[in-house]
Design a protein around this motif. Structure first.
Motif, PDB file in Angstrom:
ATOM      1  N   GLN A  92      -0.371  -5.475   0.826  1.00  9.48           N
ATOM      2  CA  GLN A  92      -1.622  -4.461   0.738  1.00  9.48           C
ATOM      3  C   GLN A  92      -1.419  -3.665   1.350  1.00  9.48           C
ATOM      4  O   GLN A  92      -1.687  -2.549   2.073  1.00  9.48           O
ATOM      5  CB  GLN A  92      -2.403  -4.837   0.761  1.00  9.48           C
ATOM      6  CG  GLN A  92      -2.370  -6.101  -0.579  1.00  9.48           C
ATOM      7  CD  GLN A  92      -2.173  -5.155  -2.016  1.00  9.48           C
ATOM      8  OE1 GLN A  92      -1.882  -4.365  -2.015  1.00  9.48           O
ATOM      9  NE2 GLN A  92      -2.837  -6.280  -2.802  1.00  9.48           N
ATOM     10  N   ILE A  93      -1.655  -3.638   2.759  1.00  9.08           N
ATOM     11  CA  ILE A  93      -1.605  -3.428   3.961  1.00  9.08           C
ATOM     12  C   ILE A  93      -0.501  -1.712   4.415  1.00  9.08           C
ATOM     13  O   ILE A  93      -0.745  -0.799   4.383  1.00  9.08           O
ATOM     14  CB  ILE A  93      -1.033  -3.751   5.483  1.00  9.08           C
ATOM     15  CG1 ILE A  93      -2.383  -4.810   5.875  1.00  9.08           C
ATOM     16  CG2 ILE A  93      -1.348  -2.685   6.261  1.00  9.08           C
ATOM     17  CD1 ILE A  93      -1.922  -5.529   7.040  1.00  9.08           C
ATOM     18  N   ALA A  94       0.529  -1.868   3.566  1.00  9.45           N
ATOM     19  CA  ALA A  94       1.679  -0.911   3.129  1.00  9.45           C
ATOM     20  C   ALA A  94       0.774   0.090   2.555  1.00  9.45           C
ATOM     21  O   ALA A  94       1.908   1.143   2.042  1.00  9.45           O
ATOM     22  CB  ALA A  94       3.374  -1.823   2.518  1.00  9.45           C
ATOM     23  N   ARG A  95       0.205  -0.714   1.385  1.00 10.90           N
ATOM     24  CA  ARG A  95      -0.318   0.462   0.555  1.00 10.90           C
ATOM     25  C   ARG A  95      -1.260   0.703   0.979  1.00 10.90           C
ATOM     26  O   ARG A  95      -2.308   1.954   0.215  1.00 10.90           O
ATOM     27  CB  ARG A  95      -0.526  -0.360  -0.922  1.00 10.90           C
ATOM     28  CG  ARG A  95       0.799  -0.677  -1.649  1.00 10.90           C
ATOM     29  CD  ARG A  95       0.251  -1.695  -2.630  1.00 10.90           C
ATOM     30  NE  ARG A  95      -0.444  -1.022  -3.983  1.00 10.90           N
ATOM     31  CZ  ARG A  95      -0.505  -1.604  -5.209  1.00 10.90           C
ATOM     32  NH1 ARG A  95      -0.257  -2.583  -5.194  1.00 10.90           N
ATOM     33  NH2 ARG A  95      -0.847  -1.272  -5.903  1.00 10.90           N
ATOM     34  N   GLY A  96      -1.804   0.617   2.603  1.00 11.19           N
ATOM     35  CA  GLY A  96      -2.744   1.008   2.914  1.00 11.19           C
ATOM     36  C   GLY A  96      -4.577   0.829   2.356  1.00 11.19           C
ATOM     37  O   GLY A  96      -5.233   1.064   3.072  1.00 11.19           O
ATOM     38  N   ALA A  97      -4.198  -0.864   2.300  1.00 10.85           N
ATOM     39  CA  ALA A  97      -5.210  -1.674   2.752  1.00 10.85           C
ATOM     40  C   ALA A  97      -5.572  -1.724   4.153  1.00 10.85           C
ATOM     41  O   ALA A  97      -5.283  -2.147   5.145  1.00 10.85           O
ATOM     42  CB  ALA A  97      -5.251  -2.156   1.939  1.00 10.85           C
ATOM     43  N   ASP A  98      -7.645  -2.134   4.277  1.00 12.33           N
ATOM     44  CA  ASP A  98      -7.899  -1.087   5.546  1.00 12.33           C
ATOM     45  C   ASP A  98      -8.599  -2.901   5.590  1.00 12.33           C
ATOM     46  O   ASP A  98      -9.847  -2.924   5.039  1.00 12.33           O
ATOM     47  CB  ASP A  98      -8.456  -0.439   5.552  1.00 12.33           C
ATOM     48  CG  ASP A  98      -9.518  -0.851   6.677  1.00 12.33           C
ATOM     49  OD1 ASP A  98      -8.331  -2.021   7.622  1.00 12.33           O
ATOM     50  OD2 ASP A  98     -10.440  -0.166   7.144  1.00 12.33           O
TER      51      ASP A  98
END
Lengths: 296, 266
Positions: B180-186
């Protein structure tokens, strides 16, 4: 250079009993528009390597440059880096969470801060690119088939419109039809949009067909970095690493050992077939020539 | 290979590691009882000697034993403080409504020593015994409860499965989080509500996969004809060896000494 890796080392569980050196002084340069295959035995460090490329793992030592800038420099925006370097994990369908397919694919663009319309546009484009039809947009991602889930998950990364697309064994667990479709789609994207693709796979056959550069990782080091054709000439060394060359390489070597003058560097079945046919017709014409000589 | 090593097992090969987990479990219990039996300085010295020899025998680096004290420092401080201030006796200092007595100091010191000994002693057990071996030991030790229809085997099985799933789910969480971080999640910035909302993309897939894994496991167990504890034998049943009998003797001797010391009050 698009991505440059300088002297990268990474150690898991540093300072504990379980310390393992996963990457050992790796140097790499990745240019625009390349289609790079990464192979290596389980635990060779290839997954660790690719997770460094978009800043998910912080190197123990060494630097990673994206478009010339160190991504671990103070103040570097790693969140926006991740929209430039898209990473599709192994079994990416496990990361689906939204109530419907379209919203799930919109998650990436939404995190980029785009407007709802833009997100939707991007998501629809990405879904089209992976071949998910419109009637599935409002379906729950958990109701899809395995292959469809996989493609939706890939679309989730594609929707961020990355310049570099990294895929960690994207075809694991897919049927042959599904895998060819997915790989062809990726190749098409690379050819059409000029994105750089880094593909981690266990299948030498896939590498032979799709990659124009093959990186072999072994025990945290880069063992080979060359065109697939050249790498496969080292099939004996590859075997020692627990890998293998494509099956066709072995067939060609066997044929040559039995006296048929074939090109052992053939990569695909088609190439091999051509080479064998040529060798056979050559042998035939030589025989007829010999026979004629005797007659004369 | 997670950041969380399960329990705190320290893999090495020592006499204590090879000991039967039942001996270690009951031995630790005896040690804890002894700690509260002894009253005088000789008694504490005997317990200290027992603890130190166990640490040496276990081949576990001393700092790992110290590390196990970290989570209980607060409890220890509070206990000592209360003992210090609330024990009646000969008053040494008086400050506002608090008074410190001689007995209070002695009590606090005793309590502190007891707690340090208790926690480091039991951590020696967890450092040298894998959680699975421990569940195994408990299943055998509490086996007698089957008579009153306590499903001992099932409880032990649930415990070992739960233990086995902790590292798997930790790894899974890590993977999903990264994806999810790779998809821009913060996950790191924002207020409480925003952070809670940010957990949704992590928790939904995690629950889905936990249920899927549980289903798969149940199926796999049934496929191997698992139907509970009745008539089930073990592949590696716990068997006492020579070293274990010697250990039992040592534990018994230790307990006897401590009882004597307790009676005499040394």
């Amino acid at each position: 250079m698009l991505i440059e890796i300088q002297d990268l080392c990474y150690t898991y569980g540093e300072g504990t009993v379980y310390e393992v050196m996963a990457l050992d002084h790796v140097n790499l340069k990745i240019g625009e528009g390349e289609f790079i295959g990464v192979i290596g035995h389980t635990g060779s460090g290839k997954s660790t390597l690719i997770q460094h490329l978009n800043g998910l793992i912080k190197p123990t030592s060494g630097r990673i440059l994206f478009e010339g800038k160190d991504i671990w420099e103070e103040g570097y925006d790693r969140r926006s880096l991740r929209t430039h370097v898209g990473l599709v994990f192994q079994y990416p369908e496990n990361q689906l969470f939204e109530t419907d397919v379209l919203t799930d694919v919109m998650f990436g663009p939404k995190n980029e801060g785009l407007t709802k319309e833009e997100c939707e546009q991007r998501a629809k484009m990405a879904l089209r690119q992976v071949g998910i039809s419109e009637d599935l947009y409002k379906v729950s991602p958990f109701e899809l088939s395995g292959g469809q889930k996989r493609r939706v998950a890939v679309a989730g990364v594609l929707a961020m419109d990355p310049e570099v697309l990294i895929l960690d064994e994207p075809t694991a667990g897919l049927d042959p039809g599904g895998r060819n479709e997915l790989l062809n789609q990726i190749k098409y994207l690379r050819d059409k949009r000029g994105i750089t693709v880094i593909l981690v796979s266990h299948s030498m056959e896939d590498m032979a067909v799709y990659a124009n550069r093959l990186i072999v990782v072994h025990e945290g080091k880069i063992a080979y970095d060359d065109t697939p054709r050249n790498v496969f000439t080292h099939h004996r060394e590859l075997e020692k690493m627990g890998l293998s060359a494509p099956q066709i390489t072995y067939v060609m070597h066997d044929l040559k050992a039995r006296g048929l003058e074939v090109d052992t560097r053939a990569l695909t079945v088609n190439e091999a077939a051509r080479s064998i046919l040529m060798a056979l017709s050559l042998r035939k014409s030589m025989k007829t020539a010999e026979a004629q000589e005797k007659q004369d | 290979m997670g950041e969380i090593t399960l329990g705190q097992y320290y893999p090495t090969n020592s006499i204590l590691h090879r000991l039967d987990p039942r001996v270690k479990f009951l031995g630790t219990l005896v040690y804890i009882v002894a700690l509260f039996l002894v009253r005088g300085p000789v008694g504490y010295a005997v317990c200290a000697a027992a603890l130190i020899s166990m640490i040496v025998l276990s081949k576990v680096p001393f700092r790992y034993v110290l590390k196990s004290l970290k989570p209980v420092v607060l409890i220890m401080a509070v206990t000592m403080l209360f003992n210090l201030l609330l024990t009646p006796g000969e008053v040494l200092w008086r400050f506002w409504i608090f008074k410190i007595t001689e007995e209070g100091i002695r009590m606090a010191a005793k309590m502190g020593i007891r707690l340090v000994f208790l926690v480091s002693g039991s951590s020696i057990m967890t450092l040298t015994t894998t959680p699975n071996a421990l569940t195994d030991a408990m299943e055998r030790l509490f086996g007698f409860l089957k008579i009153i229809h306590v499903p001992v085997h099932e409880i032990a099985m649930m415990m070992s499965i739960a233990l086995r799933f902790i590292p798997i789910l930790t790894e899974e969480t890590d993977k999903i989080k990264k994806a999810q971080i790779a998809r821009g999640a913060d996950f790191e910035t924002g207020g409480f509500v925003k952070r809670m909302r940010a957990m949704i993309p992590l928790l939904v897939p995690l629950f889905v996969s936990a249920f899927r894994r549980a289903n798969d496991l149940a199926m796999a167990m049934e496929a191997r004809c698992y139907h509970g504890g009745a008539g089930r034998t073990q592949m590696k049943p716990l068997r006492y060896r020579k070293a274990d009998y010697i250990a039992w003797a040592v534990v018994a001797a230790f307990l006897a000494v401590c009882i004597c010391l307790s009676v005499t009050g040394w």
